[in-house]
Design a protein around this motif. Structure first.
Motif, PDB file in Angstrom:
ATOM      1  N   ASN A  62       0.818  -1.211   0.000  1.00 32.05           N
ATOM      2  CA  ASN A  62       0.000   0.000   0.000  1.00 32.05           C
ATOM      3  C   ASN A  62       0.854   1.264   0.000  1.00 32.05           C
ATOM      4  N   HIS A  63       2.042   1.217   0.610  1.00 35.03           N
ATOM      5  CA  HIS A  63       2.858   2.428   0.642  1.00 35.03           C
ATOM      6  C   HIS A  63       3.486   2.736  -0.722  1.00 35.03           C
ATOM      7  N   GLU A  64       3.731   1.730  -1.551  1.00 36.32           N
ATOM      8  CA  GLU A  64       4.183   2.024  -2.920  1.00 36.32           C
ATOM      9  C   GLU A  64       3.063   2.718  -3.691  1.00 36.32           C
ATOM     10  N   ARG A  65       1.845   2.208  -3.547  1.00 35.27           N
ATOM     11  CA  ARG A  65       0.704   2.860  -4.188  1.00 35.27           C
ATOM     12  C   ARG A  65       0.543   4.279  -3.664  1.00 35.27           C
ATOM     13  N   GLN A  66       0.682   4.460  -2.362  1.00 33.74           N
ATOM     14  CA  GLN A  66       0.503   5.785  -1.777  1.00 33.74           C
ATOM     15  C   GLN A  66       1.623   6.745  -2.193  1.00 33.74           C
ATOM     16  N   LEU A  67       2.834   6.254  -2.337  1.00 33.47           N
ATOM     17  CA  LEU A  67       3.909   7.105  -2.860  1.00 33.47           C
ATOM     18  C   LEU A  67       3.541   7.644  -4.236  1.00 33.47           C
ATOM     19  N   LEU A  68       3.015   6.768  -5.077  1.00 33.84           N
ATOM     20  CA  LEU A  68       2.674   7.155  -6.445  1.00 33.84           C
ATOM     21  C   LEU A  68       1.404   7.996  -6.510  1.00 33.84           C
ATOM     22  N   ASP A  69       0.528   7.828  -5.519  1.00 28.92           N
ATOM     23  CA  ASP A  69      -0.750   8.564  -5.502  1.00 28.92           C
ATOM     24  C   ASP A  69      -0.651   9.896  -4.770  1.00 28.92           C
ATOM     25  N   ASP A  70       0.558  10.322  -4.404  1.00 30.50           N
ATOM     26  CA  ASP A  70       0.753  11.581  -3.681  1.00 30.50           C
ATOM     27  C   ASP A  70       0.024  11.603  -2.349  1.00 30.50           C
ATOM     28  N   SER A  71       0.058  10.487  -1.642  1.00 24.24           N
ATOM     29  CA  SER A  71      -0.515  10.423  -0.305  1.00 24.24           C
ATOM     30  C   SER A  71       0.116  11.482   0.587  1.00 24.24           C
ATOM     31  N   THR A  72      -0.671  11.990   1.518  1.00 22.57           N
ATOM     32  CA  THR A  72      -0.146  12.945   2.489  1.00 22.57           C
ATOM     33  C   THR A  72       0.260  12.270   3.799  1.00 22.57           C
ATOM     34  N   GLY A  73       0.291  10.932   3.812  1.00 21.59           N
ATOM     35  CA  GLY A  73       0.755  10.227   4.994  1.00 21.59           C
ATOM     36  C   GLY A  73       2.183  10.610   5.334  1.00 21.59           C
ATOM     37  N   ARG A  80       9.320  10.476  -0.055  1.00 25.70           N
ATOM     38  CA  ARG A  80       9.187  10.798  -1.476  1.00 25.70           C
ATOM     39  C   ARG A  80      10.360  11.607  -2.032  1.00 25.70           C
ATOM     40  N   PRO A  81      10.794  12.706  -1.414  1.00 21.46           N
ATOM     41  CA  PRO A  81      11.869  13.508  -2.013  1.00 21.46           C
ATOM     42  C   PRO A  81      13.254  12.862  -1.910  1.00 21.46           C
ATOM     43  N   LEU A  82      13.379  11.784  -1.148  1.00 23.12           N
ATOM     44  CA  LEU A  82      14.680  11.137  -0.963  1.00 23.12           C
ATOM     45  C   LEU A  82      14.966  10.077  -2.015  1.00 23.12           C
ATOM     46  N   LEU A  83      13.978   9.744  -2.826  1.00 15.41           N
ATOM     47  CA  LEU A  83      14.132   8.679  -3.813  1.00 15.41           C
ATOM     48  C   LEU A  83      14.645   9.219  -5.140  1.00 15.41           C
ATOM     49  N   SER A  84      15.475   8.434  -5.812  1.00 11.15           N
ATOM     50  CA  SER A  84      16.048   8.827  -7.101  1.00 11.15           C
ATOM     51  C   SER A  84      15.095   8.467  -8.238  1.00 11.15           C
ATOM     52  N   ALA A  85      15.398   8.953  -9.427  1.00 14.22           N
ATOM     53  CA  ALA A  85      14.601   8.616 -10.611  1.00 14.22           C
ATOM     54  C   ALA A  85      14.594   7.110 -10.843  1.00 14.22           C
ATOM     55  N   GLN A  86      15.722   6.461 -10.594  1.00 14.18           N
ATOM     56  CA  GLN A  86      15.793   5.004 -10.772  1.00 14.18           C
ATOM     57  C   GLN A  86      14.902   4.295  -9.769  1.00 14.18           C
ATOM     58  N   HIS A  87      14.861   4.790  -8.540  1.00 12.52           N
ATOM     59  CA  HIS A  87      13.978   4.195  -7.535  1.00 12.52           C
ATOM     60  C   HIS A  87      12.515   4.339  -7.947  1.00 12.52           C
ATOM     61  N   TRP A  88      12.149   5.507  -8.442  1.00 12.51           N
ATOM     62  CA  TRP A  88      10.773   5.722  -8.868  1.00 12.51           C
ATOM     63  C   TRP A  88      10.393   4.804 -10.016  1.00 12.51           C
ATOM     64  N   ALA A  89      11.287   4.633 -10.986  1.00  8.45           N
ATOM     65  CA  ALA A  89      10.999   3.753 -12.120  1.00  8.45           C
ATOM     66  C   ALA A  89      10.785   2.316 -11.649  1.00  8.45           C
ATOM     67  N   TRP A  90      11.603   1.890 -10.700  1.00 16.02           N
ATOM     68  CA  TRP A  90      11.459   0.543 -10.151  1.00 16.02           C
ATOM     69  C   TRP A  90      10.128   0.390  -9.431  1.00 16.02           C
ATOM     70  N   ILE A  91       9.778   1.351  -8.590  1.00 16.17           N
ATOM     71  CA  ILE A  91       8.518   1.275  -7.855  1.00 16.17           C
ATOM     72  C   ILE A  91       7.333   1.207  -8.808  1.00 16.17           C
ATOM     73  N   ARG A  92       7.371   2.011  -9.870  1.00 11.53           N
ATOM     74  CA  ARG A  92       6.267   2.008 -10.843  1.00 11.53           C
ATOM     75  C   ARG A  92       6.131   0.668 -11.554  1.00 11.53           C
ATOM     76  N   SER A  93       7.216  -0.091 -11.642  1.00 14.40           N
ATOM     77  CA  SER A  93       7.200  -1.351 -12.385  1.00 14.40           C
ATOM     78  C   SER A  93       6.657  -2.525 -11.586  1.00 14.40           C
ATOM     79  N   LEU A  94       6.423  -2.347 -10.298  1.00 17.58           N
ATOM     80  CA  LEU A  94       6.121  -3.492  -9.432  1.00 17.58           C
ATOM     81  C   LEU A  94       4.667  -3.937  -9.574  1.00 17.58           C
ATOM     82  N   PRO A  95       4.432  -5.240  -9.663  1.00 12.14           N
ATOM     83  CA  PRO A  95       3.050  -5.746  -9.692  1.00 12.14           C
ATOM     84  C   PRO A  95       2.447  -5.746  -8.312  1.00 12.14           C
TER      85      PRO A  95
END
Length: 246
Positions: A62-73, A80-95
């Motif tokens: 759920n926290h990967e989904r919330q990272l991508l959904d701009d959760s305010t948790g 969110r601001p500590l992750l690199s572009a490569q980290h974001w691409a990986w998170i988006r790829s996860l089933p």
């Protein structure tokens, strides 16, 4: 077949490294990571890098989904601001789920039927977690097909529970052994020790066996990180495995 299982690292790199060392020693055929990977007041970027490069079969929690959904948790906002572009691409790829071993193994974060926020095994109506009645768990298993082993996380509670002819295994949390939930039905989850958790399951002639593992690590590293980020409650959690009193 032997499967290593981790879940709910929540950015705790110190705990993650201890668990990864244990899994290297155990040398299972495959390692499955059940999500909630980086959102936590510890080392989000460092743990993202370690998990991204691990080669583990990884799903989103759920926290990967919330990272991508701009959760305010708070944990997502921190990470969110500590992750690199490569980290974001990986998170988006996860089933969201995985099916393994020819359909005999189903892996999810929360529950197969209810998604990444539903507790599969727990009843929290008392304010603390107990194992739910089988009649309550069975409908939450809808969608597993012919699987006889279900792997889940989310609750941070190490469990092995048989439901009908299905074995359900939750390895517990790698790096966050307790938390308080204030929304919905307020409750606490407490593993009761600061050990970093993982599990090993093995197919045998008579069916699946499971072993839950807790390994020590230098939890003061994580506690000091949480304090530096302004989260004394999570510093208390990693030191004790319990929830700080209000």
């Amino acid at each position: 077949m032997r499967i290593g299982i981790i879940a709910d690292a929540h950015g705790n790199l110190a705990a993650l490294e201890a668990v990864m060392a244990g899994l290297r020693d155990a040398a299972p055929d495959i390692i499955v990571n059940l999500g909630d990977l980086v959102s936590g007041p510890f080392d989000p970027a460092g743990s993202a890098e370690a998990q991204m490069l691990s080669g583990y079969a990884t799903i989103a929690g759920n926290h990967e989904r919330q990272l991508l959904d701009d959760s305010t948790g708070a944990l997502d906002v921190l990470s969110r601001p500590l992750l690199s572009a490569q980290h974001w691409a990986w998170i988006r790829s996860l089933p969201a789920t995985l099916t393994l071993d020819g359909g005999d193994v189903f892996a999810c974060h929360g529950s197969p039927a209810g998604g990444d926020l539903e507790y599969l095994l727990e009843d929290v109506s008392s304010g603390r977690a107990s194992i739910a009645e089988e009649a309550a768990i069975l409908p939450r298993l809808d969608g597993i097909g012919g699987a006889r082993l279900v792997l889940c996380g989310h609750t941070h509670m190490p469990r092995m529970v048989t439901v009908g002819d299905v074995l359900v295994v939750n390895p517990g949390s790698v790096g966050m052994p307790s938390y308080r939930e204030r929304g919905g039905v307020p409750h606490v989850m407490e593993a009761g020790s600061p050990l970093a958790r993982y599990a090993i399951v093995e197919r045998r002639a008579s069916g699946w066996s499971a072993a839950l593992h807790g390994v020590p690590y230098d939890y003061e590293i994580a506690a000091r990180q949480a304090e530096a980020f302004g989260f004394p409650n999570f510093a208390f959690s990693v030191r004790t495995g319990r929830v700080m009193a209000d």
